[in-house]
Design a protein around this motif. Structure first.
Motif, mmCIF file in Angstrom:
data_model
loop_
_atom_site.group_PDB
_atom_site.id
_atom_site.type_symbol
_atom_site.label_atom_id
_atom_site.label_comp_id
_atom_site.label_asym_id
_atom_site.label_seq_id
_atom_site.Cartn_x
_atom_site.Cartn_y
_atom_site.Cartn_z
ATOM 1 N N MET A 1 -22.074 14.365 25.996
ATOM 2 C CA MET A 1 -23.261 15.187 26.289
ATOM 3 C C MET A 1 -24.221 14.419 27.193
ATOM 4 S SD MET A 1 -23.384 18.192 24.883
ATOM 5 C CE MET A 1 -23.124 19.176 23.444
ATOM 6 N N ALA A 2 -24.431 13.138 26.910
ATOM 7 C CA ALA A 2 -25.366 12.332 27.700
ATOM 8 C C ALA A 2 -24.909 12.203 29.143
ATOM 9 C CB ALA A 2 -25.525 10.955 27.068
ATOM 10 N N SER A 3 -23.596 12.223 29.375
ATOM 11 C CA SER A 3 -23.088 12.086 30.743
ATOM 12 C C SER A 3 -23.368 13.329 31.575
ATOM 13 C CB SER A 3 -21.592 11.773 30.733
ATOM 14 O OG SER A 3 -20.863 12.885 30.236
ATOM 15 N N LYS A 4 -23.704 14.448 30.948
ATOM 16 C CA LYS A 4 -24.023 15.681 31.664
ATOM 17 C C LYS A 4 -25.501 15.770 32.050
ATOM 18 C CE LYS A 4 -20.276 18.346 29.547
ATOM 19 N NZ LYS A 4 -19.369 17.299 29.849
ATOM 20 N N ILE A 5 -26.313 14.840 31.550
ATOM 21 C CA ILE A 5 -27.757 14.835 31.834
ATOM 22 C C ILE A 5 -28.017 13.801 32.926
ATOM 23 C CG2 ILE A 5 -30.057 14.466 30.873
ATOM 24 C CD1 ILE A 5 -28.757 15.126 28.104
ATOM 25 N N MET A 6 -28.457 14.271 34.093
ATOM 26 C CA MET A 6 -28.732 13.374 35.215
ATOM 27 C C MET A 6 -30.213 13.039 35.273
ATOM 28 S SD MET A 6 -25.868 12.844 36.608
ATOM 29 C CE MET A 6 -24.284 13.508 36.192
ATOM 30 N N VAL A 7 -30.502 11.740 35.394
ATOM 31 C CA VAL A 7 -31.898 11.278 35.450
ATOM 32 C C VAL A 7 -32.157 10.563 36.758
ATOM 33 C CG1 VAL A 7 -32.207 11.120 32.965
ATOM 34 C CG2 VAL A 7 -31.345 9.156 34.203
ATOM 35 N N ARG B 1 -37.001 10.673 34.114
ATOM 36 C CA ARG B 1 -37.252 12.084 34.394
ATOM 37 C C ARG B 1 -35.893 12.777 34.557
ATOM 38 N NH1 ARG B 1 -41.518 14.203 33.387
ATOM 39 N NH2 ARG B 1 -42.609 12.380 34.099
ATOM 40 N N ILE B 2 -35.701 13.906 33.894
ATOM 41 C CA ILE B 2 -34.441 14.652 33.973
ATOM 42 C C ILE B 2 -34.402 15.393 35.310
ATOM 43 C CG2 ILE B 2 -33.040 16.479 32.947
ATOM 44 C CD1 ILE B 2 -34.403 15.746 30.239
ATOM 45 N N GLN B 3 -33.373 15.096 36.107
ATOM 46 C CA GLN B 3 -33.215 15.727 37.420
ATOM 47 C C GLN B 3 -32.377 16.998 37.335
ATOM 48 O OE1 GLN B 3 -34.901 14.475 39.978
ATOM 49 N NE2 GLN B 3 -35.567 12.755 38.717
ATOM 50 N N ARG B 4 -31.319 16.950 36.481
ATOM 51 C CA ARG B 4 -30.394 18.071 36.410
ATOM 52 C C ARG B 4 -29.621 17.996 35.101
ATOM 53 N NH1 ARG B 4 -25.122 18.294 38.071
ATOM 54 N NH2 ARG B 4 -25.246 16.249 39.020
ATOM 55 N N VAL B 5 -29.264 19.166 34.568
ATOM 56 C CA VAL B 5 -28.418 19.241 33.377
ATOM 57 C C VAL B 5 -27.164 19.984 33.782
ATOM 58 C CG1 VAL B 5 -28.217 20.047 31.004
ATOM 59 C CG2 VAL B 5 -30.426 19.252 31.843
ATOM 60 N N GLY B 6 -26.009 19.310 33.668
ATOM 61 C CA GLY B 6 -24.743 19.910 34.095
ATOM 62 C C GLY B 6 -23.933 20.429 32.924
ATOM 63 N N GLY B 7 -22.683 20.763 33.223
ATOM 64 C CA GLY B 7 -21.776 21.253 32.187
ATOM 65 C C GLY B 7 -21.649 22.764 32.199
ATOM 66 N N LYS B 8 -20.862 23.268 31.257
ATOM 67 C CA LYS B 8 -20.658 24.707 31.123
ATOM 68 C C LYS B 8 -21.958 25.377 30.692
ATOM 69 C CE LYS B 8 -15.823 24.236 29.864
ATOM 70 N NZ LYS B 8 -14.810 24.439 28.840
ATOM 71 N N PRO B 9 -22.107 26.678 30.955
ATOM 72 C CA PRO B 9 -23.354 27.367 30.597
ATOM 73 C C PRO B 9 -23.741 27.216 29.126
ATOM 74 C CG PRO B 9 -22.026 28.763 32.008
ATOM 75 C CD PRO B 9 -21.196 27.548 31.694
ATOM 76 N N GLU B 10 -22.781 27.253 28.218
ATOM 77 C CA GLU B 10 -23.129 27.121 26.797
ATOM 78 C C GLU B 10 -23.582 25.698 26.465
ATOM 79 O OE1 GLU B 10 -18.569 27.132 27.145
ATOM 80 O OE2 GLU B 10 -20.187 28.412 27.860
ATOM 81 N N VAL B 11 -23.022 24.703 27.138
ATOM 82 C CA VAL B 11 -23.444 23.310 26.932
ATOM 83 C C VAL B 11 -24.860 23.119 27.465
ATOM 84 C CG1 VAL B 11 -22.995 20.900 27.575
ATOM 85 C CG2 VAL B 11 -21.088 22.402 26.964
ATOM 86 N N ARG B 12 -25.128 23.656 28.662
ATOM 87 C CA ARG B 12 -26.475 23.574 29.240
ATOM 88 C C ARG B 12 -27.500 24.247 28.340
ATOM 89 N NH1 ARG B 12 -24.182 24.852 34.368
ATOM 90 N NH2 ARG B 12 -25.025 26.943 34.170
ATOM 91 N N ALA B 13 -27.148 25.427 27.808
ATOM 92 C CA ALA B 13 -28.076 26.152 26.929
ATOM 93 C C ALA B 13 -28.356 25.341 25.669
ATOM 94 C CB ALA B 13 -27.489 27.515 26.566
ATOM 95 N N HIS B 14 -27.328 24.704 25.105
ATOM 96 C CA HIS B 14 -27.506 23.885 23.898
ATOM 97 C C HIS B 14 -28.435 22.707 24.183
ATOM 98 C CE1 HIS B 14 -26.660 21.842 20.171
ATOM 99 N NE2 HIS B 14 -26.241 20.778 20.827
ATOM 100 N N LEU B 15 -28.218 22.020 25.296
ATOM 101 C CA LEU B 15 -29.054 20.876 25.655
ATOM 102 C C LEU B 15 -30.494 21.306 25.935
ATOM 103 C CD1 LEU B 15 -26.563 18.842 27.867
ATOM 104 C CD2 LEU B 15 -27.462 18.185 25.642
ATOM 105 N N GLU B 16 -30.667 22.461 26.581
ATOM 106 C CA GLU B 16 -32.019 22.952 26.847
ATOM 107 C C GLU B 16 -32.734 23.311 25.550
ATOM 108 O OE1 GLU B 16 -31.586 26.057 29.755
ATOM 109 O OE2 GLU B 16 -31.110 24.613 31.342
ATOM 110 N N ASN B 17 -31.997 23.833 24.572
ATOM 111 C CA ASN B 17 -32.593 24.127 23.266
ATOM 112 C C ASN B 17 -33.055 22.853 22.558
ATOM 113 O OD1 ASN B 17 -32.288 26.879 23.466
ATOM 114 N ND2 ASN B 17 -30.322 26.912 22.426
ATOM 115 N N LEU B 18 -32.379 21.742 22.819
ATOM 116 C CA LEU B 18 -32.774 20.462 22.238
ATOM 117 C C LEU B 18 -33.963 19.839 22.969
ATOM 118 C CD1 LEU B 18 -29.286 18.813 21.567
ATOM 119 C CD2 LEU B 18 -30.878 19.728 19.873
ATOM 120 N N GLY B 19 -34.295 20.372 24.158
ATOM 121 C CA GLY B 19 -35.438 19.857 24.903
ATOM 122 C C GLY B 19 -35.091 19.180 26.211
ATOM 123 N N PHE B 20 -33.812 19.142 26.559
ATOM 124 C CA PHE B 20 -33.390 18.504 27.812
ATOM 125 C C PHE B 20 -33.493 19.512 28.948
ATOM 126 C CE2 PHE B 20 -31.202 16.250 24.422
ATOM 127 C CZ PHE B 20 -31.509 14.941 24.728
#
Length: 69
Positions: free
Chosen positions: A63-69, A13-32
């Motif tokens: 990118m994977a290191s910015k996704i906390m599970v 389960r994804i707990q948090r998505v970190g990184g700069k705002p543009e990185v977070r937006a990109h990951l959220e667009n991918l479904g994270f």
């Protein structure tokens, strides 16, 4: 823990998505998104192939290191 440490085949389960705002937006667009589920399919040279929202996505180790599970 970061997604890079997740076991292959285990649903997380994804707990948090970190990184700069543009990185977070990109990951959220991918479904994270927070609360979503992600499963690591395989690792190749540190990069990950994951199953998220019924699609397979390849992401870099950075990118994977910015996704906390």
């Amino acid at each position: 823990m970061p997604l890079t440490f997740a076991d292959v085949g285990e649903e997380n389960r994804i707990q948090r998505v970190g990184g700069k705002p543009e990185v977070r937006a990109h990951l959220e667009n991918l479904g994270f998104v927070t609360g979503g589920s992600v499963t690591v399919i395989s690792t190749i040279g540190g990069n990950l192939i994951v199953n998220v929202k019924d699609s397979r996505v390849a992401i870099s180790k950075e990118m994977a290191s910015k996704i906390m599970v």
